[in-house]
Write an enzyme that holds these catalytic residues in place. Structure first.
Site, PDB file in Angstrom:
ATOM      1  N   LYS A 252       5.430   2.422  -4.018  1.00  8.39           N
ATOM      2  CA  LYS A 252       5.848   1.225  -3.305  1.00  8.39           C
ATOM      3  C   LYS A 252       6.422   0.190  -4.276  1.00  8.39           C
ATOM      4  O   LYS A 252       5.950   0.060  -5.416  1.00  8.39           O
ATOM      5  CB  LYS A 252       4.665   0.597  -2.559  1.00  8.39           C
ATOM      6  N   GLN A 312      -8.989   8.545  -2.811  1.00  8.21           N
ATOM      7  CA  GLN A 312      -7.711   8.879  -2.193  1.00  8.21           C
ATOM      8  C   GLN A 312      -6.771   9.250  -3.337  1.00  8.21           C
ATOM      9  O   GLN A 312      -7.020   8.898  -4.486  1.00  8.21           O
ATOM     10  CB  GLN A 312      -7.162   7.686  -1.415  1.00  8.21           C
ATOM     11  N   ASP A 347       2.343   6.823   0.189  1.00  8.09           N
ATOM     12  CA  ASP A 347       2.010   7.032  -1.222  1.00  8.09           C
ATOM     13  C   ASP A 347       0.560   7.455  -1.417  1.00  8.09           C
ATOM     14  O   ASP A 347       0.084   7.566  -2.543  1.00  8.09           O
ATOM     15  CB  ASP A 347       2.322   5.771  -2.055  1.00  8.09           C
ATOM     16  N   ASP A 383     -13.898   1.282  -2.600  1.00  8.57           N
ATOM     17  CA  ASP A 383     -12.787   0.923  -1.721  1.00  8.57           C
ATOM     18  C   ASP A 383     -12.975   1.570  -0.344  1.00  8.57           C
ATOM     19  O   ASP A 383     -13.126   2.789  -0.238  1.00  8.57           O
ATOM     20  CB  ASP A 383     -11.489   1.440  -2.375  1.00  8.57           C
ATOM     21  N   ASN A 384     -12.976   0.743   0.701  1.00 10.59           N
ATOM     22  CA  ASN A 384     -13.028   1.263   2.078  1.00 10.59           C
ATOM     23  C   ASN A 384     -14.064   2.368   2.292  1.00 10.59           C
ATOM     24  O   ASN A 384     -13.723   3.450   2.798  1.00 10.59           O
ATOM     25  CB  ASN A 384     -11.654   1.813   2.462  1.00 10.59           C
ATOM     26  N   GLU A 412     -16.707  -2.374  -0.311  1.00  9.12           N
ATOM     27  CA  GLU A 412     -15.568  -3.151   0.180  1.00  9.12           C
ATOM     28  C   GLU A 412     -15.225  -2.663   1.585  1.00  9.12           C
ATOM     29  O   GLU A 412     -14.302  -1.899   1.780  1.00  9.12           O
ATOM     30  CB  GLU A 412     -14.351  -3.001  -0.745  1.00  9.12           C
ATOM     31  N   LYS A 523      -0.566  -6.446  -6.204  1.00  6.95           N
ATOM     32  CA  LYS A 523      -0.803  -5.018  -5.974  1.00  6.95           C
ATOM     33  C   LYS A 523       0.432  -4.195  -6.335  1.00  6.95           C
ATOM     34  O   LYS A 523       0.327  -3.009  -6.613  1.00  6.95           O
ATOM     35  CB  LYS A 523      -1.171  -4.765  -4.498  1.00  6.95           C
ATOM     36  N   TYR A 524       1.633  -4.857  -6.295  1.00  4.85           N
ATOM     37  CA  TYR A 524       2.862  -4.089  -6.504  1.00  4.85           C
ATOM     38  C   TYR A 524       3.661  -4.556  -7.712  1.00  4.85           C
ATOM     39  O   TYR A 524       4.661  -3.922  -8.058  1.00  4.85           O
ATOM     40  CB  TYR A 524       3.750  -4.170  -5.246  1.00  4.85           C
TER      41      TYR A 524
END
Lengths: 650, 650
Positions: A252, A312, A347, A383-384, A412, A523-524
């Site tokens: 991204k 992930q 992604d 994360d998640n 999180e 983040k990007y």
């Protein structure tokens, strides 16, 4: 619905033990405590008839199965409720059971005393007492060591000579008589964490943004330069987003653009590339050795590193080739990418935890955690977690803690309340919360009253983040620097654990229109910041973190009481821990001066009559004389709050 | 603390079911309901990830193990809470379990819809759907009967022709797809009693006092003459103190005198003499056949007989000779009589439930209950159950109910709150309460709020006795006839079950000085009464019992809400059951007229805006127009209360 038939001794019990505390879902999940806490165990204990009872709780260290259980007597205090307490000294997993039995000797003695007082004949009763002593003697003679037996013989002799020593004989008989009608509860689990599980102060940063040239990716080595400042501000945990190689496929661009430019660094949560997967370091940050050096440098500043654990994979993750069976395949053979229809995350591939190769996958994930533990990481921000099986986390965290009980996990999860609570129950040491979206005094009061009281306070430890790379709340977008101050002070005083994400100290609040997302989110992209910019909040952050360290009341979740005010824009509360009492009043409107009266009920101080007392404002050193109704006037930018310590009663 | 390892499917679950309701102590004890009730089952049900869930509860009749369980779908209504309901039609013991599984088809359909709405490509998604259909078809073909398989083939064909019928296919797929990730709770027990377990109106009398000549012992035959009057007053349960032969040894005289005269009848609770024990009838009352005739005569008046079950023996009880091992023996060989030091009960031996001959003793006691059930007794008032083992009652009541689920047990336990609650949990259908000692509006309000709400209302059914042979409360001693009216109306309107003891209707209130005991207590003497004496309360009793029968709101424990008043002597509350709404205001000071305002919040009627309504006083027929604040003026003797039914909204 047991079978209850005569002869079934298990249900022939006389004694019932109910409402054991502390307990999460009646003992289904562990209660959370930290080293240094006093464990107070209480239970309703009663039996049919008029006999007296004795009770104790036995506490056992699961990580040291060979060690002896500690035993603590439970004393009756009111209405069939018994209570006892012990100090927790060891970072470990434990269980306790409650035991109760009929106090045969005490019952006999009590009845005898009543009859003697009433002037009745007690010849038969004395013969019963003699039988009890003989029974105790028989038990003592069978037990190893004859000390009690000899003492009992002496007691019998002294009774015959009518000169019994009541107190000593009581203890002796309790020790030697069989415990009649003994009942025992199932085990109640207990997790004793290190103190940082409850009290911690987090700073979140992207190490790649630690450079000084705009757009240029920084290394771990450069990021070391940030550590002294972060430590000086009073933080003790430095949390890093994923530090692993970032995928190329479908990378991204800025603001989540579908196509990245050749210089765009990609999103750290798209984990895995040619350079490796979750056990590798993004080459632009440096090597694994550089990371080790970063951890060591942080430790010298008393800063602990928390790593992100995001299960992930980018399409370029080595596992996609080596373990294709760990991903979801469509009937047409394609691998499913992550999506939340109609949103797509091309992604990122989610992992199929239910794969038929589950055992290998779960073991590989556990090994990742242990790998980073081996590199000095003792805190993971997961994360998640709610989009992965609860059972996986319960298993993986227990496995890690079995050898490394000092490891902490922060969940999180921003999702539905019962799911967030379950994550706490199954072992997460700390949890993200709804704090970010609680903006009025009434909302915060209701939410904190749930968080800080049983049952929730026994299994859910909040970590109040004032902002995150994912969340720039509306109040910060619209309220300017005053809002940053107000939210900082709320987070830091309401919750023993809280955190901010880099840029907060500069009141950064440029957002995507109509969203809670940062404009040009880090983040990007790589960001560069001047933390000495005018009007930065570093001083206030340093001050409030120092206040937190000095005041135990701010280090505990419990001991919180809200106070009524006559202005709906003012939030007021007190926190106490033993003699340390902190009173806070905050103006929650970042746009206007507000004043009003804070009403502190006399019972907050546990005093009967009303008294005045001296308080000092820990933010600016001002001294006030306070009482029941206290006028405050709070200016959004210059004095958004009082953080008062009660110094002495006048 | 289960072992959770990959491969252990029990803990690899995705779905959690929590906070199941109704449940007593998380399912450890049965929830109580009656035939005709709607059972509402609710639970928190959720899983990790975003998949949809389906859930149901399955209800099974334990007394008919061969019968099929009924299944009721639980529907999501809010915040992960699911709910469903079913009607209870059978007087029996039941269990229910809650089941939940992943709604594979629904999840697929929801995602597909979102993507179609967003205009995305769904070719891969359709291939997944086709795989689901094939899976359902494979299941259906394996199941007995090919109806679903044929329907699925048709569905597949229609899908190919792009004309699927969404609604029918949804149900078909839910029926045929395997229930993925299925989880099931442990069983939650449920006791479904006959309706009288909750709603009953008790009258207590000593049949020996049913004669007309002072001091002359009456027979069952004479006592039959009282039945029509008792039935006319609206009672449906007639409770008799023990009817068994009364011991001679240490028989008590009037007012509990240590020595009885030759004509003194003795205390009915000193059970057992030459004429027999607990399975015999006191000869002065008649024969067992006379008792049977009395039961039959009562039944003709729709009056049920409740017998006293007091497990204790006079020294003359046949068991003392035939089964000496069932009693307590001192080391010197003497049998222990009952005592509560320094009080002594020389006319009564307690039974040693822990005897080594326990099995025979317990069986003998159970047989006594079954013996009287065989003589038409379906209600037992159990004397002092808390001084006998809880385990005995749990076993004995379950054994009786296994063959005779219609049998009810009332626990006469006046003891500590947690002990009284446990008796309810282990199976007593009704329980005595603290009502007798709750004298102010504040006391009654607090007590009723506990009794009528969960958890207590699910296992504890109060029976409010306004007086008993053991308790003449101070308010009745000092408040005269007005106090009797007030306490009658309180008992009859606050509790669906209540009772009075003979003599209440004559406002009898002569007490032993400084005690709650009756002077010349009927426990030791024969009494004769003229129930037509001036100022008797029979008319008011008849009226309020009629009102209870006509108004379902007064037949339920729940649906109670107290109202604030501006006079602390006034108690006001409303009860509702569906459309039936009863409002009560009572003057609780028997000495003075009181007036004030009863404040009825709009939300009591579930209406948003305020409305006026018409009420009729069911005691005297007066009609009023009521609203939010309502003035009342209540005169102790002439109009101590309003019992108003809401007739219509204006």
């Amino acid at each position: 619905m047991q079978g209850y038939f005569p002869g079934d001794t298990a249900v022939h019990r006389h004694i019932f033990i109910e409402a054991v505390e502390p307990a999460v879902d009646a003992g289904q999940y562990p209660v959370k405590r930290v080293v240094g806490d006093t464990l107070v165990v209480a239970a309703d204990i009663f039996r049919d008839g008029h006999e007296l009872l004795r009770a104790q709780f036995c506490l056992r260290d699961l990580c040291r199965p060979e060690s002896e259980a500690s035993r603590t007597q439970l004393l009756h205090f009111d209405n069939d409720r018994f209570q006892g307490e012990t100090k927790l000294t060891c970072n470990t997993d434990m269980v306790f059971v409650v035991e109760a039995w009929t106090d045969v000797y005490g019952t006999w003695l009590q009845e005898l005393s009543k009859k003697v007082t009433a002037g009745l004949q007690v010849k038969s009763e004395l013969s019963e007492g003699a039988a009890l002593l003989q029974q105790a003697l028989a038990s003592a003679q069978q037990a190893p060591g004859a000390a009690d037996a000899a003492a009992l013989v002496a007691l019998l002799q002294s009774l015959e000579a009518a000169q019994g020593d009541g107190h000593r004989s009581h203890a002796l008989l309790h020790r030697t008589l069989p415990r009649r009608d003994l009942v025992r509860t199932p085990p109640y689990p207990l997790t004793v964490d290190r103190p940082q599980a409850r009290f911690s102060t987090w700073y979140e940063m992207f190490p790649r943004s630690a450079g000084s040239k705009p757009g240029v990716h920084a290394t771990f080595f450069e990021a070391q330069a940030r550590l002294p400042h972060i430590a000086t501000m009073g933080f003790d945990v430095l949390y890093l987003p994923p530090i692993h190689p970032i995928g190329i496929t479908h990378r991204k661009g800025p603001n989540n653009a579908l196509v990245a430019g050749p210089q765009d660094p990609g999103c750290p949560w798209a984990i895995g590339a040619a350079a490796g997967g979750h056990d590798a370091v993004e080459p632009a940050l440096g090597t694994l050795e550089d990371f080790d050096a970063f951890v060591a440098a942080a430790a010298r500043q008393r800063l602990e590193i928390a790593l992100d654990f995001a299960v992930q994979c980018s399409p370029d993750h080595p596992w996609v080739q080596s373990h294709p069976q760990w991903f979801y395949h469509r009937p047409d053979g394609s691998i499913k990418y992550a999506e939340n229809p109609p949103k797509k995350y091309e992604d990122v591939y989610p992992v199929n935890f239910d794969t038929e190769d589950q055992e290998a996958l779960w073991a590989a994930l556990l090994n990742l955690l242990l790998f980073w533990v081996g590199h000095g990481v003792k805190i993971f921000r997961v994360d998640n977690p709610h989009t992965k099986p609860f059972a996986f986390w319960q298993w993986a965290m227990a496995e890690v803690r079995r050898k490394h009980p000092e490891v902490l996990f922060l969940a999180e999860a921003f999702t539905r309340p019962k799911v967030m609570k379950l994550l706490g129950k199954i072992g997460f040491s700390q949890s993200y919360t709804y704090f970010t979206w609680r903006n009025t005094p009434a909302e915060l009061r209701a939410y904190l009253e749930e968080l800080t009281q049983a049952p929730m306070c026994d299994f859910y430890r909040p970590n109040f983040f004032a902002n995150t790379p994912d969340i720039l709340p509306e109040i910060l977008q619209t309220g300017g620097r005053a809002a940053f101050k107000m939210r900082l002070l709320l987070a830091a005083t309401l919750s023993p654990s809280y955190g901010i994400y880099s840029g907060f100290e500069l009141s950064e609040n440029a957002a995507l229109v109509g969203r809670e997302e940062y404009l040009d989110s880090e983040k990007y992209v790589v960001r560069v910041r001047d933390f000495s910019a005018p009007h930065n909040l570093c001083g206030l952050i340093t001050r409030i973190n120092h206040i937190r360290r000095e005041n135990p009341a701010l280090q505990h979740l419990q001991g919180l009481q809200f106070f009524d005010t006559d202005n709906p824009n003012l939030l007021a509360f007190g926190k106490r821990c033993a003699d340390n009492i902190v009173l806070v009043a905050i103006n929650m409107d970042p746009h206007q001066v507000h004043h009003g009266t804070v009403q502190i009920p006399a019972d907050f101080f546990g005093k009967g009559a009303w008294q005045r007392y001296e308080v000092v404002d820990l933010l600016d050193g001002a001294v006030y004389n306070w009482g029941q109704d206290n006028y405050v006037r709070l200016m959004p930018d210059t004095q958004p709050a009082h953080v008062l310590r009660v110094e002495k009663f006048l």
